[in-house]
Design a protein around this motif. Structure first.
Motif, short mmCIF file in Angstrom:
data_model
loop_
_atom_site.label_atom_id
_atom_site.label_comp_id
_atom_site.label_asym_id
_atom_site.label_seq_id
_atom_site.Cartn_x
_atom_site.Cartn_y
_atom_site.Cartn_z
N ASN A 73 -0.19 10.82 3.29
CA ASN A 73 -1.11 10.56 2.44
C ASN A 73 -1.18 9.08 1.79
N LEU A 74 0.06 8.65 1.70
CA LEU A 74 0.26 7.11 1.18
C LEU A 74 -0.24 6.25 2.28
N ILE A 75 -0.05 6.31 3.54
CA ILE A 75 -0.63 5.64 4.55
C ILE A 75 -2.01 5.54 4.64
N GLU A 76 -2.70 6.86 4.56
CA GLU A 76 -3.87 6.87 4.70
C GLU A 76 -4.78 6.25 3.47
N GLY A 77 -4.24 6.33 2.22
CA GLY A 77 -4.62 5.62 1.05
C GLY A 77 -4.64 4.04 1.26
N PHE A 78 -3.41 3.61 1.74
CA PHE A 78 -3.49 2.09 2.23
C PHE A 78 -4.42 1.84 2.91
N PHE A 79 -4.74 2.32 3.97
CA PHE A 79 -5.71 1.91 5.10
C PHE A 79 -7.03 2.14 4.69
N SER A 80 -7.41 2.90 3.59
CA SER A 80 -8.67 3.34 3.16
C SER A 80 -8.71 2.20 2.09
N LYS A 81 -8.03 1.91 1.28
CA LYS A 81 -8.03 0.93 0.27
C LYS A 81 -8.07 -0.61 1.02
N PHE A 82 -7.41 -0.81 2.22
CA PHE A 82 -7.44 -1.89 2.93
C PHE A 82 -8.76 -2.16 3.59
#
Length: 88
Positions: free
Chosen positions: A35-44
């Motif tokens: 979830n943290l990685i998905e959130g990072f890529f989404s924001k990025f």
């Protein structure tokens, strides 16, 4: 989430890395590292890559690396507010 970190294959691979290179930290069962990685890529994608036009793969790579450098210059430190006693 949990079994990926403690599998024989994962432990064997970690044993081949230099000592102290990785620090193993469990996340709460309700919070997945994915979830943290998905959130990072989404924001990025929304903040760095949205509406850009590039002329080459090289330029795209430069933009991505510049975005990552910017994220690393301004880290956001997260402090877990989840209480260990609540996990039981």
């Amino acid at each position: 989430n949990h079994s990926a970190h403690i599998s024989r294959e994962t432990r064997a691979w970690l044993d081949t890395r230099p000592a102290g290179r990785f620090e193993f930290t469990f996340t709460p069962k309700h919070g997945s590292w994915l979830n943290l990685i998905e959130g990072f890529f989404s924001k990025f994608a929304r903040s760095v890559l949205r509406h850009i036009r590039v002329t080459s793969k090289h330029e795209l790579k430069q933009r991505i690396m510049a975005g990552i450098d910017d994220v690393n210059r301004h880290p956001v430190i997260h402090t877990w507010s989840y209480k260990l006693a609540e996990a039981a």
